[in-house]
Design a protein around this motif. Sequence first.
Motif, mmCIF file in Angstrom:
data_model
loop_
_atom_site.group_PDB
_atom_site.id
_atom_site.type_symbol
_atom_site.label_atom_id
_atom_site.label_comp_id
_atom_site.label_asym_id
_atom_site.label_seq_id
_atom_site.Cartn_x
_atom_site.Cartn_y
_atom_site.Cartn_z
ATOM 1 N N ASP A 139 0.843 -1.184 0.000
ATOM 2 C CA ASP A 139 0.000 0.000 0.000
ATOM 3 C C ASP A 139 0.880 1.236 0.000
ATOM 4 O O ASP A 139 2.116 1.146 0.023
ATOM 5 C CB ASP A 139 -0.947 -0.006 1.212
ATOM 6 C CG ASP A 139 -0.223 -0.237 2.534
ATOM 7 O OD1 ASP A 139 0.955 0.180 2.662
ATOM 8 O OD2 ASP A 139 -0.828 -0.831 3.445
ATOM 9 N N VAL A 140 0.254 2.405 -0.048
ATOM 10 C CA VAL A 140 1.004 3.656 -0.126
ATOM 11 C C VAL A 140 1.857 3.874 1.112
ATOM 12 O O VAL A 140 3.034 4.267 1.026
ATOM 13 C CB VAL A 140 0.032 4.839 -0.352
ATOM 14 C CG1 VAL A 140 0.743 6.175 -0.112
ATOM 15 C CG2 VAL A 140 -0.539 4.793 -1.758
ATOM 16 N N ALA A 141 1.300 3.615 2.281
ATOM 17 C CA ALA A 141 2.069 3.792 3.516
ATOM 18 C C ALA A 141 3.291 2.881 3.530
ATOM 19 O O ALA A 141 4.393 3.287 3.930
ATOM 20 C CB ALA A 141 1.181 3.525 4.731
ATOM 21 N N GLY A 142 3.115 1.629 3.078
ATOM 22 C CA GLY A 142 4.235 0.701 3.019
ATOM 23 C C GLY A 142 5.277 1.129 2.005
ATOM 24 O O GLY A 142 6.488 0.971 2.230
ATOM 25 N N LEU A 220 -2.252 0.628 -5.954
ATOM 26 C CA LEU A 220 -2.126 1.140 -4.592
ATOM 27 C C LEU A 220 -3.092 2.271 -4.299
ATOM 28 O O LEU A 220 -3.575 2.414 -3.172
ATOM 29 C CB LEU A 220 -0.694 1.625 -4.347
ATOM 30 C CG LEU A 220 0.432 0.615 -4.603
ATOM 31 C CD1 LEU A 220 1.773 1.229 -4.206
ATOM 32 C CD2 LEU A 220 0.185 -0.685 -3.858
ATOM 33 N N ALA A 221 -3.355 3.126 -5.309
ATOM 34 C CA ALA A 221 -4.197 4.302 -5.058
ATOM 35 C C ALA A 221 -4.520 4.982 -6.369
ATOM 36 O O ALA A 221 -3.847 4.784 -7.389
ATOM 37 C CB ALA A 221 -3.484 5.283 -4.129
ATOM 38 N N VAL A 222 -5.553 5.812 -6.329
ATOM 39 C CA VAL A 222 -5.782 6.777 -7.403
ATOM 40 C C VAL A 222 -5.175 8.099 -6.954
ATOM 41 O O VAL A 222 -5.043 8.365 -5.756
ATOM 42 C CB VAL A 222 -7.280 6.946 -7.729
ATOM 43 C CG1 VAL A 222 -7.846 5.674 -8.320
ATOM 44 C CG2 VAL A 222 -8.081 7.385 -6.511
ATOM 45 N N ALA A 238 -4.157 10.254 -0.775
ATOM 46 C CA ALA A 238 -4.278 10.982 0.491
ATOM 47 C C ALA A 238 -4.876 10.093 1.572
ATOM 48 O O ALA A 238 -4.420 10.096 2.728
ATOM 49 C CB ALA A 238 -5.128 12.231 0.302
ATOM 50 N N GLU A 239 -5.891 9.313 1.228
ATOM 51 C CA GLU A 239 -6.502 8.392 2.187
ATOM 52 C C GLU A 239 -5.528 7.284 2.583
ATOM 53 O O GLU A 239 -5.548 6.809 3.721
ATOM 54 C CB GLU A 239 -7.756 7.748 1.589
ATOM 55 C CG GLU A 239 -8.927 8.682 1.372
ATOM 56 C CD GLU A 239 -10.064 8.024 0.615
ATOM 57 O OE1 GLU A 239 -11.216 8.425 0.816
ATOM 58 O OE2 GLU A 239 -9.795 7.102 -0.199
ATOM 59 N N ALA A 240 -4.690 6.888 1.632
ATOM 60 C CA ALA A 240 -3.847 5.704 1.833
ATOM 61 C C ALA A 240 -2.512 6.002 2.496
ATOM 62 O O ALA A 240 -1.746 5.066 2.745
ATOM 63 C CB ALA A 240 -3.602 5.018 0.488
ATOM 64 N N LEU A 242 -0.690 9.563 2.170
ATOM 65 C CA LEU A 242 0.028 10.783 1.802
ATOM 66 C C LEU A 242 -0.941 11.963 1.744
ATOM 67 O O LEU A 242 -1.395 12.381 0.684
ATOM 68 C CB LEU A 242 0.734 10.619 0.446
ATOM 69 C CG LEU A 242 1.696 11.760 0.066
ATOM 70 C CD1 LEU A 242 2.777 11.957 1.118
ATOM 71 C CD2 LEU A 242 2.321 11.504 -1.294
ATOM 72 N N PRO A 243 -1.255 12.547 2.896
ATOM 73 C CA PRO A 243 -2.157 13.713 2.926
ATOM 74 C C PRO A 243 -1.613 14.854 2.073
ATOM 75 O O PRO A 243 -0.411 15.088 2.004
ATOM 76 C CB PRO A 243 -2.179 14.092 4.410
ATOM 77 C CG PRO A 243 -1.772 12.856 5.140
ATOM 78 C CD PRO A 243 -0.794 12.160 4.239
ATOM 79 N N GLY A 244 -2.531 15.545 1.406
ATOM 80 C CA GLY A 244 -2.141 16.687 0.600
ATOM 81 C C GLY A 244 -1.832 16.374 -0.849
ATOM 82 O O GLY A 244 -1.677 17.290 -1.668
ATOM 83 N N TYR A 245 -1.741 15.073 -1.178
ATOM 84 C CA TYR A 245 -1.443 14.700 -2.559
ATOM 85 C C TYR A 245 -2.740 14.579 -3.340
ATOM 86 O O TYR A 245 -3.650 13.847 -2.950
ATOM 87 C CB TYR A 245 -0.699 13.370 -2.590
ATOM 88 C CG TYR A 245 -0.295 12.920 -3.994
ATOM 89 C CD1 TYR A 245 0.809 13.457 -4.620
ATOM 90 C CD2 TYR A 245 -1.039 11.958 -4.671
ATOM 91 C CE1 TYR A 245 1.195 13.045 -5.895
ATOM 92 C CE2 TYR A 245 -0.671 11.530 -5.942
ATOM 93 C CZ TYR A 245 0.446 12.082 -6.541
ATOM 94 O OH TYR A 245 0.817 11.669 -7.805
ATOM 95 N N GLY A 246 -2.838 15.302 -4.433
ATOM 96 C CA GLY A 246 -4.018 15.226 -5.281
ATOM 97 C C GLY A 246 -3.693 15.722 -6.669
ATOM 98 O O GLY A 246 -3.225 16.856 -6.839
ATOM 99 N N PHE A 247 -3.894 14.887 -7.655
ATOM 100 C CA PHE A 247 -3.554 15.247 -9.022
ATOM 101 C C PHE A 247 -4.405 14.421 -9.969
ATOM 102 O O PHE A 247 -4.518 13.207 -9.814
ATOM 103 C CB PHE A 247 -2.067 14.977 -9.278
ATOM 104 C CG PHE A 247 -1.673 14.988 -10.724
ATOM 105 C CD1 PHE A 247 -1.803 16.131 -11.487
ATOM 106 C CD2 PHE A 247 -1.182 13.844 -11.331
ATOM 107 C CE1 PHE A 247 -1.452 16.141 -12.825
ATOM 108 C CE2 PHE A 247 -0.812 13.840 -12.664
ATOM 109 C CZ PHE A 247 -0.951 14.999 -13.410
ATOM 110 N N ALA A 248 -5.025 15.087 -10.928
ATOM 111 C CA ALA A 248 -5.858 14.375 -11.889
ATOM 112 C C ALA A 248 -5.590 14.911 -13.282
ATOM 113 O O ALA A 248 -5.235 16.084 -13.471
ATOM 114 C CB ALA A 248 -7.339 14.525 -11.546
ATOM 115 N N GLY A 249 -5.763 14.052 -14.269
ATOM 116 C CA GLY A 249 -5.725 14.503 -15.647
ATOM 117 C C GLY A 249 -7.079 15.059 -16.035
ATOM 118 O O GLY A 249 -8.049 14.989 -15.267
#
Length: 323
Positions: A139-142, A220-222, A238-240, A242-249
Amino acid sequence: MPFHRRGLLLGGLALPFISRASRAQANWPARTVHVTVPYSPGGGTDVFARLLAEGLRSVVGQSLVVENRVGGNGVIGSQQVSRADADGYSLAVVTNTHTMNKYAMQAVPFDPVTDFTPISLLSSFPMVIAASASAPYKDVAGLIAYAKAHPGEISFGSSEASTSYGGNEFARLAGIKIEEVAYRGGAPLMNDIVAGNLPLGWTSILSAGPYFRNDRVRILAVTSASRSPLQPEIPTAAEAGLPGYGFAGWYGMLGPVGMKPDTAEAIHAANLKAVALPQYRQRFTELGADLKMLGPQDFAAYLRQEDSRWAEASKAGLIKPLQ
């Protein structure tokens, strides 16, 4: 100005002329519309644009011809549209790479903001963080914990400017060091993840779609701020962990610069009607589209914000030059 002087000289004759012009624009389209997709056939943008064109045909009662004009990371097709007549019959459906190319390429023969007429921000779509099942994290935390314990040992794949930014921004926010490996497309990137040759990669949700049920890949995540309706069980980064991370096409429709505002508004209104048709809306959802559209003025402001964002990202070294 010459126009105003002429209007004064013609007096009342100017008003019928303006009225006829207004009616002509309101009657868009009166003939076939050509929509350029500056990317490869069968890719996410092409699939989205062709579905939109199908809906538009039902709404406006005219033919829409979708043409792939490939090359230069989308530059060649976009340049063709930028040089066309601004009458509403030559349009382009582009992605966020349209604004990023300015900072990822040595030279672009147009300004992605000022040399086009914004018509509709059509939809946003998330990238995904995909990992090989053989990678030592689930997962992202791992992933973050492993990267901190083994700095520089993890490489991630990217296929163009937006996925490059996604991986590098993730590393910056997480305070980790991961090495970037450039690929020529999402398909070869995912093939290497499946084969275990690449431990990690950023790619579009459409490119990753065939691998959602593959036991050799972990999604792992969107990357978007909210979960995707296409795969709502996949957490956001962010849920998984890394708070504050957000990026979309995103997908957007542009026309040549100089298009009359009422023409742009008429095309945007048709886009809204097309995606609202029940027979198409579910199909858009299956493509991961959120369909939160913006009209010409709001899309213009959005493009300016995007340009500023990528300028700052480029200065920070988060967008790597394309080879």
